[in-house]
Structure formats: structure tokens, C-alpha cells
Motif scaffolding. Structure first.
Motif, PDB file in Angstrom:
ATOM      1  N   SER A 102      45.100  44.068  37.649  1.00 61.89           N
ATOM      2  CA  SER A 102      45.007  44.295  36.206  1.00 61.89           C
ATOM      3  C   SER A 102      44.580  45.728  35.947  1.00 61.89           C
ATOM      4  O   SER A 102      43.938  46.356  36.799  1.00 61.89           O
ATOM      5  N   GLU A 103      44.912  46.219  34.761  1.00 63.29           N
ATOM      6  CA  GLU A 103      44.388  47.527  34.377  1.00 63.29           C
ATOM      7  C   GLU A 103      42.867  47.509  34.285  1.00 63.29           C
ATOM      8  O   GLU A 103      42.208  48.552  34.354  1.00 63.29           O
ATOM      9  N   SER A 104      42.305  46.310  34.190  1.00 62.66           N
ATOM     10  CA  SER A 104      40.849  46.173  34.176  1.00 62.66           C
ATOM     11  C   SER A 104      40.223  46.590  35.498  1.00 62.66           C
ATOM     12  O   SER A 104      39.008  46.824  35.559  1.00 62.66           O
ATOM     13  N   ALA A 105      41.032  46.689  36.550  1.00 64.99           N
ATOM     14  CA  ALA A 105      40.525  47.190  37.827  1.00 64.99           C
ATOM     15  C   ALA A 105      40.186  48.665  37.733  1.00 64.99           C
ATOM     16  O   ALA A 105      39.281  49.152  38.411  1.00 64.99           O
ATOM     17  N   LEU A 106      40.907  49.387  36.887  1.00 65.72           N
ATOM     18  CA  LEU A 106      40.709  50.830  36.728  1.00 65.72           C
ATOM     19  C   LEU A 106      39.835  51.158  35.527  1.00 65.72           C
ATOM     20  O   LEU A 106      39.189  52.207  35.496  1.00 65.72           O
ATOM     21  N   ASN A 107      39.860  50.283  34.541  1.00 65.40           N
ATOM     22  CA  ASN A 107      39.026  50.425  33.347  1.00 65.40           C
ATOM     23  C   ASN A 107      38.173  49.168  33.203  1.00 65.40           C
ATOM     24  O   ASN A 107      38.470  48.295  32.379  1.00 65.40           O
ATOM     25  N   PRO A 108      37.114  49.017  33.987  1.00 63.47           N
ATOM     26  CA  PRO A 108      36.328  47.781  33.926  1.00 63.47           C
ATOM     27  C   PRO A 108      35.846  47.499  32.504  1.00 63.47           C
ATOM     28  O   PRO A 108      35.141  48.317  31.907  1.00 63.47           O
ATOM     29  N   PRO A 109      36.231  46.359  31.948  1.00 64.02           N
ATOM     30  CA  PRO A 109      35.888  46.073  30.549  1.00 64.02           C
ATOM     31  C   PRO A 109      34.477  45.521  30.396  1.00 64.02           C
ATOM     32  O   PRO A 109      34.047  44.669  31.181  1.00 64.02           O
ATOM     33  N   LYS A 110      33.778  45.997  29.383  1.00 59.28           N
ATOM     34  CA  LYS A 110      32.405  45.531  29.160  1.00 59.28           C
ATOM     35  C   LYS A 110      32.369  44.062  28.776  1.00 59.28           C
ATOM     36  O   LYS A 110      31.357  43.378  28.996  1.00 59.28           O
ATOM     37  N   GLU A 111      33.471  43.557  28.195  1.00 59.63           N
ATOM     38  CA  GLU A 111      33.496  42.153  27.790  1.00 59.63           C
ATOM     39  C   GLU A 111      33.906  41.220  28.926  1.00 59.63           C
ATOM     40  O   GLU A 111      33.818  39.999  28.797  1.00 59.63           O
ATOM     41  N   MET A 112      34.349  41.775  30.073  1.00 58.08           N
ATOM     42  CA  MET A 112      34.754  40.968  31.226  1.00 58.08           C
ATOM     43  C   MET A 112      34.395  41.715  32.507  1.00 58.08           C
ATOM     44  O   MET A 112      35.257  42.059  33.309  1.00 58.08           O
ATOM     45  N   VAL A 113      33.116  41.960  32.707  1.00 60.09           N
ATOM     46  CA  VAL A 113      32.666  42.728  33.867  1.00 60.09           C
ATOM     47  C   VAL A 113      33.040  42.018  35.164  1.00 60.09           C
ATOM     48  O   VAL A 113      33.481  42.640  36.134  1.00 60.09           O
ATOM     49  N   ASP A 114      32.866  40.705  35.187  1.00 64.41           N
ATOM     50  CA  ASP A 114      33.183  39.931  36.394  1.00 64.41           C
ATOM     51  C   ASP A 114      34.672  40.009  36.724  1.00 64.41           C
ATOM     52  O   ASP A 114      35.060  40.166  37.882  1.00 64.41           O
ATOM     53  N   TYR A 115      35.506  39.914  35.711  1.00 63.06           N
ATOM     54  CA  TYR A 115      36.957  39.978  35.896  1.00 63.06           C
ATOM     55  C   TYR A 115      37.360  41.339  36.452  1.00 63.06           C
ATOM     56  O   TYR A 115      38.127  41.433  37.427  1.00 63.06           O
ATOM     57  N   GLY A 116      36.837  42.417  35.855  1.00 59.95           N
ATOM     58  CA  GLY A 116      37.159  43.751  36.341  1.00 59.95           C
ATOM     59  C   GLY A 116      36.761  43.937  37.785  1.00 59.95           C
ATOM     60  O   GLY A 116      37.469  44.584  38.570  1.00 59.95           O
ATOM     61  N   MET A 117      35.616  43.379  38.181  1.00 63.33           N
ATOM     62  CA  MET A 117      35.160  43.467  39.563  1.00 63.33           C
ATOM     63  C   MET A 117      36.169  42.838  40.514  1.00 63.33           C
ATOM     64  O   MET A 117      36.522  43.424  41.550  1.00 63.33           O
ATOM     65  N   THR A 118      36.661  41.654  40.170  1.00 58.14           N
ATOM     66  CA  THR A 118      37.605  40.981  41.071  1.00 58.14           C
ATOM     67  C   THR A 118      38.932  41.718  41.149  1.00 58.14           C
ATOM     68  O   THR A 118      39.558  41.774  42.213  1.00 58.14           O
ATOM     69  N   LYS A 119      39.363  42.291  40.044  1.00 54.59           N
ATOM     70  CA  LYS A 119      40.642  42.985  40.038  1.00 54.59           C
ATOM     71  C   LYS A 119      40.568  44.296  40.821  1.00 54.59           C
ATOM     72  O   LYS A 119      41.550  44.712  41.447  1.00 54.59           O
ATOM     73  N   ALA A 120      39.400  44.955  40.801  1.00 53.94           N
ATOM     74  CA  ALA A 120      39.210  46.138  41.632  1.00 53.94           C
ATOM     75  C   ALA A 120      39.189  45.754  43.104  1.00 53.94           C
ATOM     76  O   ALA A 120      39.740  46.461  43.960  1.00 53.94           O
ATOM     77  N   ALA A 121      38.568  44.620  43.405  1.00 53.25           N
ATOM     78  CA  ALA A 121      38.534  44.148  44.793  1.00 53.25           C
ATOM     79  C   ALA A 121      39.942  43.877  45.313  1.00 53.25           C
ATOM     80  O   ALA A 121      40.247  44.161  46.477  1.00 53.25           O
ATOM     81  N   GLN A 122      40.809  43.348  44.462  1.00 44.80           N
ATOM     82  CA  GLN A 122      42.183  43.098  44.884  1.00 44.80           C
ATOM     83  C   GLN A 122      42.892  44.388  45.304  1.00 44.80           C
ATOM     84  O   GLN A 122      43.681  44.389  46.261  1.00 44.80           O
ATOM     85  N   LEU A 123      42.619  45.472  44.599  1.00 43.04           N
ATOM     86  CA  LEU A 123      43.250  46.745  44.953  1.00 43.04           C
ATOM     87  C   LEU A 123      42.814  47.189  46.348  1.00 43.04           C
ATOM     88  O   LEU A 123      43.632  47.691  47.137  1.00 43.04           O
ATOM     89  N   ALA A 124      41.546  47.011  46.657  1.00 41.52           N
ATOM     90  CA  ALA A 124      41.047  47.395  47.972  1.00 41.52           C
ATOM     91  C   ALA A 124      41.663  46.533  49.065  1.00 41.52           C
ATOM     92  O   ALA A 124      42.073  47.046  50.120  1.00 41.52           O
ATOM     93  N   VAL A 125      41.750  45.239  48.814  1.00 39.37           N
ATOM     94  CA  VAL A 125      42.358  44.340  49.801  1.00 39.37           C
ATOM     95  C   VAL A 125      43.826  44.691  50.001  1.00 39.37           C
ATOM     96  O   VAL A 125      44.319  44.789  51.137  1.00 39.37           O
ATOM     97  N   SER A 126      44.537  44.899  48.903  1.00 34.00           N
ATOM     98  CA  SER A 126      45.967  45.198  48.969  1.00 34.00           C
ATOM     99  C   SER A 126      46.240  46.459  49.777  1.00 34.00           C
ATOM    100  O   SER A 126      47.099  46.482  50.667  1.00 34.00           O
ATOM    101  N   ARG A 127      45.517  47.525  49.481  1.00 37.78           N
ATOM    102  CA  ARG A 127      45.744  48.777  50.209  1.00 37.78           C
ATOM    103  C   ARG A 127      45.354  48.642  51.681  1.00 37.78           C
ATOM    104  O   ARG A 127      46.062  49.127  52.567  1.00 37.78           O
ATOM    105  N   GLY A 128      44.257  47.964  51.945  1.00 35.00           N
ATOM    106  CA  GLY A 128      43.838  47.779  53.326  1.00 35.00           C
ATOM    107  C   GLY A 128      44.846  46.987  54.137  1.00 35.00           C
ATOM    108  O   GLY A 128      45.152  47.326  55.288  1.00 35.00           O
TER     109      GLY A 128
END
Length: 264
Positions: free
Chosen positions: A141-167
Motif C-alpha cells: 500500500s502507499e501507506s507503507a511509504l506514507n504511514p497514516p496516523k489513523e492506521m499506524v498498525d496498517y502502515g507498519m505491516t505494509k512497510a514490512a511487506q516491502l522489506a520481505v518482498s525485496r529480500g
């Protein structure tokens, strides 16, 4: 350009509604055999009916399993042990404030949004590498790059997906297998749509007015100026899964309507 996936077997987790259902439909339209996944048999069969109505020639099967658990992932891979294409689409947002999120909430959304893809990729990737062809896609999600204040937990998981994907892409380098992430922006999906409908009912507004207000308040940088459709997200995923995308690897592809203000 024709995306021909005839002869390929695709597994799409969380594909009974929303973006996942659109992806499953798009892959079936391109000729892939598709395994539909959802939490209940009723939802899986309903999704298969919807896809078959859109693509009468589709080859479809379904597996009902809860992807937030290791047991659910094991049930899916037992029923469908091999795949040419894996789309890690399952995911959810809790729509809770940071203050209201419990430890259990954080662990649940991490298990569903992140570990589901880790478990499935760990199973399917080795055989893809052995065969010299495969596609793995994480729906971030774009929330991986712009962590939303209304969904901090969601942004965290979406950023984690980017790290897993690239790795994982690094692990599968030079094998003929590509691993990418697709980053949707605000999308009129079933999950988000139900939240917007609830707001509309509470405030007496139309859905269109609620969407406009959300973009103005929470995603003012949107160049699209509207919510994306699930089909628009699916179009990118189908392309990434095609032979034509063989040189697209290890990257995060934004279908965010221009929300992220970046040229890279």
C-alpha cells in the motif's frame, strides 16, 4: 500487448472480495488457472461464481482457510502444493486509533498482513526457482511509504511487506522468478467501502462526498482526485505476473493515484 498466462497456475490469497477478487478475475481473464482463497467455503464459492460469470472459460478451484494462522496457510498449501504465480493479497485494516490498539490487535494484523505472505512464499518459492519461472507479488500500500496516523498498525505491516518482498527478490536473483510489490492508493474495495458507507449513513452524506472528504483530509496529494477501482489495481498485478514483465523485479510499483509525492 496481450498478457497470456495460459498454462500457469495462480494462487491469490484473500481473493473472495475487493482487490483480491479483481486480481483473481484478471488472472483468469489472462488464461491462468486460479485458486481462490477466503475464510469460509461460502465466500469462496460465491467468488468462484462471480469470476466464472465474468470469465465463463475460467479454470477455478477454491480453498477456505484463515490466513492469519499457520494452520490456515498449511491448509492452503496442502490443497494446492504448487504454483507458478503467487499473489499475497490477503490483508485487513482495523481502523482503530493508535491509543485504542491492543497488543492482540498488533499481533493479529501482523500475522494476517505479513506472516501470511511469508508462509506462502516460503512454501512456493523453492519450486518456482527449480523450474526457472515464477511470479510472487505482495499487495502492499502507499501507506507503507506514507504511514497514516489513523492506521499506524496498517502502515507498519505494509512497510514490512516491502522489506520481505525485496529480500526474497534478492534470494531468487537470476532464477527466472520475479518478486515485486504493488502499492495501491485509496481504493473502493469491499473493506474500505463498508467503512465509507458507515460514515455516509452516520453523517447523511453520499459515498462520493465521503470519499472526497477523505481524500481532502487524509490524502490531499492525490493526483487522481478519486478512489481507484479494484480493477485498476488488478491491471498492474496481471501485468507484473506476465512474461512481458520479466525485467521488473525487486521493486515496489505504485498504483496510488499519485498520492506519494516522489519521482522515484
Amino acid at each position: 500487448m496481450k498478457n497470456d498466462l495460459t498454462g500457469k497456475l495462480a494462487i491469490v490469497s484473500g481473493s473472495t472480495a475487493g482487490i483480491g477478487l479483481a486480481i483473481a478475475t484478471g488472472l483468469a481473464t489472462a488464461g491462468a488457472e486460479v485458486v481462490v482463497n477466503g475464510r469460509t467455503e461460502e465466500r469462496v464459492q460465491k467468488a468462484i461464481e462471480i469470476i466464472r460469470e465474468a470469465v465463463p472459460t475460467a479454470i477455478l478451484s477454491g480453498v477456505a482457510s484463515d490466513m492469519s494462522t499457520a494452520e490456515g496457510a498449511a491448509r492452503l498449501v496442502a490443497a494446492a502444493p504448487e504454483a507458478d504465480i503467487l499473489v499475497n493479497s490477503v490483508g485487513a485494516a482495523l481502523f482503530k486509533s493508535f491509543e485504542d490498539l491492543t497488543d492482540e490487535d498488533w499481533l493479529f494484523i501482523y500475522q494476517l498482513n505479513v506472516m501470511s505472505g511469508v508462509r506462502l512464499t516460503k512454501h512456493y518459492l523453492p519450486e518456482m526457482v527449480k523450474r526457472g519461472w515464477g511470479r510472487v507479488v505482495f499487495i502492499s500500500s502507499e501507506s507503507a511509504l506514507n504511514p497514516p496516523k489513523e492506521m499506524v498498525d496498517y502502515g507498519m505491516t505494509k512497510a514490512a511487506q516491502l522489506a520481505v518482498s525485496r529480500g526474497v527478490a534478492e534470494l531468487a536473483a537470476k532464477s527466472g522468478v520475479t518478486v515485486n510489490s504493488v502499492l495501491p492508493g485509496p481504493t473502493r474495495s469491499e473493506g474500505f467501502g463498508s467503512v465509507l458507507e458507515g460514515i455516509a449513513q452516520q453523517t447523511g452524506q453520499t459515498i462520493e462526498a465521503v470519499e472526497k472528504g477523505f481524500l481532502e483530509q487524509n490524502r490531499p496529494t492525490s493526483l487522481l482526485g478519486r478512489f481507484s477501482t479494484t480493477e485498476e489495481i488488478a491491471n498492474m498485478v496481471v501485468y507484473v505476473c506476465s512474461q512481458q514483465a520479466s525485467a521488473t523485479n525487486g521493486t515496489a510499483l505504485r498504483v496510488d493515484g499519485g498520492v506519494v509525492r516522489s519521482i522515484a
